[in-house]
Design a protein around this motif. Sequence first.
Motif, PDB file in Angstrom:
ATOM      1  N   ALA A  34     -14.893 -26.544  20.500  1.00 36.80           N
ATOM      2  CA  ALA A  34     -13.502 -26.730  20.915  1.00 36.80           C
ATOM      3  C   ALA A  34     -13.421 -27.140  22.384  1.00 36.80           C
ATOM      4  O   ALA A  34     -12.623 -28.012  22.753  1.00 36.80           O
ATOM      5  N   ILE A  35     -14.249 -26.520  23.228  1.00 36.35           N
ATOM      6  CA  ILE A  35     -14.253 -26.871  24.649  1.00 36.35           C
ATOM      7  C   ILE A  35     -14.742 -28.303  24.842  1.00 36.35           C
ATOM      8  O   ILE A  35     -14.175 -29.079  25.625  1.00 36.35           O
ATOM      9  N   VAL A  36     -15.784 -28.679  24.116  1.00 30.97           N
ATOM     10  CA  VAL A  36     -16.319 -30.041  24.241  1.00 30.97           C
ATOM     11  C   VAL A  36     -15.272 -31.072  23.809  1.00 30.97           C
ATOM     12  O   VAL A  36     -15.037 -32.074  24.509  1.00 30.97           O
ATOM     13  N   LEU A  37     -14.619 -30.835  22.675  1.00 28.88           N
ATOM     14  CA  LEU A  37     -13.594 -31.775  22.203  1.00 28.88           C
ATOM     15  C   LEU A  37     -12.433 -31.877  23.183  1.00 28.88           C
ATOM     16  O   LEU A  37     -11.917 -32.972  23.435  1.00 28.88           O
ATOM     17  N   PHE A  38     -12.025 -30.748  23.743  1.00 23.64           N
ATOM     18  CA  PHE A  38     -10.895 -30.761  24.677  1.00 23.64           C
ATOM     19  C   PHE A  38     -11.254 -31.513  25.964  1.00 23.64           C
ATOM     20  O   PHE A  38     -10.457 -32.326  26.464  1.00 23.64           O
ATOM     21  N   VAL A  39     -12.440 -31.228  26.513  1.00 21.33           N
ATOM     22  CA  VAL A  39     -12.846 -31.888  27.758  1.00 21.33           C
ATOM     23  C   VAL A  39     -12.969 -33.392  27.545  1.00 21.33           C
ATOM     24  O   VAL A  39     -12.529 -34.188  28.390  1.00 21.33           O
ATOM     25  N   ARG A  40     -13.522 -33.799  26.415  1.00 17.11           N
ATOM     26  CA  ARG A  40     -13.645 -35.222  26.144  1.00 17.11           C
ATOM     27  C   ARG A  40     -12.273 -35.868  25.963  1.00 17.11           C
ATOM     28  O   ARG A  40     -12.043 -36.993  26.411  1.00 17.11           O
ATOM     29  N   VAL A 159     -11.775 -26.603  13.686  1.00 13.56           N
ATOM     30  CA  VAL A 159     -11.504 -27.195  15.002  1.00 13.56           C
ATOM     31  C   VAL A 159     -11.340 -28.704  14.891  1.00 13.56           C
ATOM     32  O   VAL A 159     -10.368 -29.282  15.409  1.00 13.56           O
ATOM     33  N   THR A 160     -12.291 -29.346  14.239  1.00 14.45           N
ATOM     34  CA  THR A 160     -12.218 -30.805  14.132  1.00 14.45           C
ATOM     35  C   THR A 160     -11.005 -31.246  13.311  1.00 14.45           C
ATOM     36  O   THR A 160     -10.389 -32.283  13.608  1.00 14.45           O
ATOM     37  N   LEU A 161     -10.638 -30.461  12.304  1.00 14.41           N
ATOM     38  CA  LEU A 161      -9.462 -30.795  11.506  1.00 14.41           C
ATOM     39  C   LEU A 161      -8.191 -30.700  12.342  1.00 14.41           C
ATOM     40  O   LEU A 161      -7.351 -31.617  12.320  1.00 14.41           O
TER      41      LEU A 161
END
Length: 419
Positions: A34-40, A159-161
């Motif tokens: 979740a942190i990686v997706l948000f930062v990206r 998370v990805t959904l």
Amino acid sequence: MAAGYLEILRARHATRLLVGTLVGRLPNATAAIAIVLFVRAEGGSYSLAGALAAVYGVANAVGQPLLGRLVDLHGQPRVQLPAALLSALAMAAFTVSGTDALTQSYVAVAAAGLFTPPLEGGLRALWTSVLPKEEQVHRAYAMDAVAQEVMFTVGPLLVTLCASLWSAQVALLALNALGVLGALSVVVSPPSRAWRSAPREAHWLGALRSPGLLALLAAFLFVGVALGSIAVAAVSYADDHGGDAVYGWLMAGVGFGALVGGSLYGARQWSGVPERRLRVLVALLAVCYLPLVLMPGPVAMTALSALAGVFLAPAIACAFVIVDRHAPRGTVTEAFSWLVTTFTVGASVGTGVAGPVVEWGGALWGFAVPGAAGAVSLLVLLATGRVLAVPARTAVVAASMENDPNRAVEPRFSSGDRA
């Protein structure tokens, strides 16, 4: 097998505690991705995303045993719910501020990890007060280990959904809100409100003053190394055999194998002491890692990944029983939390070690790391066999009026003060 698990789930409060704990742990299980997706999504680099996820992981590893000790001292509701709220608020602050103010981002992520409630250790402390029979408690540990594998498989998918349907920010906020609701469901339940740890001897080491527990933690550090290194080696393998889809199948294979193995393990009653059984399980775990170095095609490799996971959940479930046997009186939640921390640190070390190994020798040598780590774990258990042996009179898991099954001898400490 199904009848045995249904018997546990039909026990009063059991399903609520298990489901509430799993939902409450969703933020922790999904934090890294979740942190990686948000930062990206915010335009940050992969390096920044990895650093923030690492800070969360380190803070979480530090916070679990500390909060576990507070639970043993003050009860579950007074610690678990405030911790869940503080963790969720810290993650909300991170999502609102974004990555523009880096210092604020690091502080918020660290706070979110540090205050993650020790629901996992708390649930295992509650099983003995919910289930009247020793074999039921052991089966509950196996079911717990299986449920973890399901959660760590389903969580990232959620998370990805959420991120694809709405945004990474919404995913972070929603999962942390669910985490608070899960923690609330647990702490307002009668078993959680009634649970009290037994009086404990005053000592700054707490649960770590048990030599048997230290031996178990040392062994499971290397089990964590094995699991963390598989994830890195699988990435290298997938790069040459089909990309991200293959990587997903390999990780799903490990989870599926653990699901099958844990389900079968918990379906029967086991005779003999669990310390001896753990040595056998870890030996089988290490042996099942070895075929991964063959690196066949993706279909066969997925099958080998499933084989590599078969003895993971049984080993974890057996370790839960041993924690019960060796945790000093009044430190049961802290002891379980130390196992969580050790496993997490081991997985991080495995990831760090496997990276340079893969760079040097490719996926082949990367897949050799889990086999080597499993062998070291077995050697630790063999070398500490006498330390792990406990008198039969301290080796009974049963409910008590104090809701604490641990009656380990406390040499050198005779005061009645609470630590």
